[in-house]
Design a protein around this motif. Structure first.
Motif, short mmCIF file in Angstrom:
data_model
loop_
_atom_site.label_atom_id
_atom_site.label_comp_id
_atom_site.label_asym_id
_atom_site.label_seq_id
_atom_site.Cartn_x
_atom_site.Cartn_y
_atom_site.Cartn_z
N PHE A 121 -1.84 -46.31 36.42
CA PHE A 121 -1.89 -44.95 36.95
C PHE A 121 -2.53 -44.01 35.94
O PHE A 121 -3.37 -43.16 36.30
N TYR A 122 -2.15 -44.13 34.68
CA TYR A 122 -2.69 -43.25 33.65
C TYR A 122 -4.21 -43.42 33.53
O TYR A 122 -4.96 -42.44 33.47
N ALA A 123 -4.68 -44.66 33.53
CA ALA A 123 -6.11 -44.91 33.43
C ALA A 123 -6.85 -44.36 34.64
O ALA A 123 -7.95 -43.78 34.51
N LEU A 124 -6.29 -44.51 35.83
CA LEU A 124 -6.93 -43.98 37.03
C LEU A 124 -6.96 -42.46 37.01
O LEU A 124 -7.95 -41.84 37.42
N ALA A 125 -5.88 -41.83 36.52
CA ALA A 125 -5.84 -40.37 36.46
C ALA A 125 -6.93 -39.85 35.54
O ALA A 125 -7.67 -38.91 35.90
N PHE A 126 -7.04 -40.42 34.35
CA PHE A 126 -8.09 -39.98 33.43
C PHE A 126 -9.47 -40.29 34.00
O PHE A 126 -10.40 -39.50 33.84
N HIS A 127 -9.60 -41.43 34.68
CA HIS A 127 -10.91 -41.74 35.26
C HIS A 127 -11.30 -40.74 36.33
O HIS A 127 -12.46 -40.31 36.37
N ARG A 128 -10.40 -40.38 37.19
CA ARG A 128 -10.77 -39.49 38.30
C ARG A 128 -11.21 -38.13 37.77
O ARG A 128 -12.12 -37.51 38.33
N ILE A 129 -10.60 -37.66 36.71
CA ILE A 129 -11.03 -36.39 36.12
C ILE A 129 -12.35 -36.58 35.38
O ILE A 129 -13.27 -35.75 35.49
N ALA A 130 -12.48 -37.67 34.63
CA ALA A 130 -13.74 -37.94 33.94
C ALA A 130 -14.88 -38.11 34.94
O ALA A 130 -16.01 -37.63 34.71
N HIS A 131 -14.61 -38.77 36.06
CA HIS A 131 -15.65 -38.98 37.08
C HIS A 131 -16.09 -37.65 37.68
O HIS A 131 -17.28 -37.44 37.94
N ALA A 132 -15.14 -36.74 37.89
CA ALA A 132 -15.49 -35.43 38.43
C ALA A 132 -16.42 -34.68 37.48
O ALA A 132 -17.38 -34.02 37.92
N LEU A 133 -16.16 -34.76 36.19
CA LEU A 133 -17.06 -34.13 35.21
C LEU A 133 -18.40 -34.85 35.17
O LEU A 133 -19.47 -34.21 35.11
#
Length: 276
Positions: A121-133
């Motif tokens: 979950f933590y990796a997906l959360a950081f990925h989704r924000i990183a992907h948005a940027l």
């Protein structure tokens, strides 16, 4: 120490850009996750006005961080406002991820356990924000986020990778998802999965190099799927330790069949011989 070497280093230091605010950005994303999932936070916000005040503070903090990024495609204040406006969508995506992990893992007791402790979950959360940027053309900062999550969880997801709804990462250590990978909805990944490229030639940098995983696919531990033209059809299962470099149609079952031979002498104290 040779003076010309010292002079070259001094010149390099003068020419270097300002350091990127990696720790500040990571802390900000952690604060955003605590706002979206209060079980991760020691602070409780009981009124909408209090939530709004905290969001304003986070938006201002993000704008300050973005000012340190090179070659921004838009003013930092505009980018910060745009990203904060995505929070309802990001929250929904992460809620679906947490529910998918809970449903898939018999060891998970409740959603709070998933959102607070599960590395997937933590990796997906950081990925989704990183992907948005990353989608908005912000350079380097998304990689700082993905690398932080990689160091903390062992899950390496490039910010450019596209991941659909309700993704479940079970355990997760050693997962690698490349820049141009496309993952559909309701996909389940186990530890050690690689979605990689067949070639690392630099001239292929702008091409699709990583596979496409369609909806409702399960990929078990240690499987390696390579190539930009490789597609795993929907509702397929890829077994553990499979090495796949070509497409498979929907509803496929792909397994690595290992042969196990066990021999034993009549003497029970003799060594066992295993051949795998």
């Amino acid at each position: 120490m040779a003076t010309d070497f010292l002079a070259r280093l001094a010149a390099a230091h003068r020419a270097a850009p300002a350091p990127l605010p990696g720790p500040a950005l990571v802390q900000l994303v952690d604060h955003l996750l605590a706002l979206l999932f209060p079980e991760r936070s020691e602070e409780r916000l009981f009124e909408p006005a209090a939530v709004a005040d905290v969001l304003v503070q986070h938006e201002q903090a993000l704008a300050r961080v973005l000012r340190s990024a090179p070659s921004l495609p838009a003013p930092p204040e505009s980018l910060a406002a745009e990203l904060l406006a995505l929070l309802p969508e990001l929250h929904e995506l992460l809620q679906f991820d947490a529910e998918a992990i809970l449903a898939a893992d018999p060891a998970a007791q409740n959603l709070a356990e998933v959102t607070c402790t599960y590395p997937g979950f933590y990796a997906l959360a950081f990925h989704r924000i990183a992907h948005a940027l990353n989608r908005r053309g912000v350079l380097l900062l998304p990689r700082l986020l993905s690398e932080h999550a990689h160091q903390r969880t062992g899950i390496d997801i490039h910010p450019g990778a596209q991941i659909g709804r309700s993704c479940s990462i079970d355990h997760g250590t050693g997962i690698v998802i490349g820049e141009t990978a496309v993952i559909g909805d309701h996909v389940r990944l186990f530890q050690g999965v690689t979605l990689g490229a067949l070639s690392v030639a630099k001239e292929l940098a702008r091409l699709k190099r990583h596979p496409t995983i369609e909806d409702h696919v399960v990929i078990y531990a240690g499987a390696t799927i390579l190539g930009g033209s490789t597609t795993v059809g929907r509702h397929s299962i890829i077994g553990g330790n499979v090495w796949l470099t070509e497409s498979v149609p929907s509803h496929s079952r792909v397994y690595h069949r290992a042969q196990l031979h066990v021999t034993r002498s009549e003497d029970p104290l003799a060594d066992l011989v295993f051949s795998i």
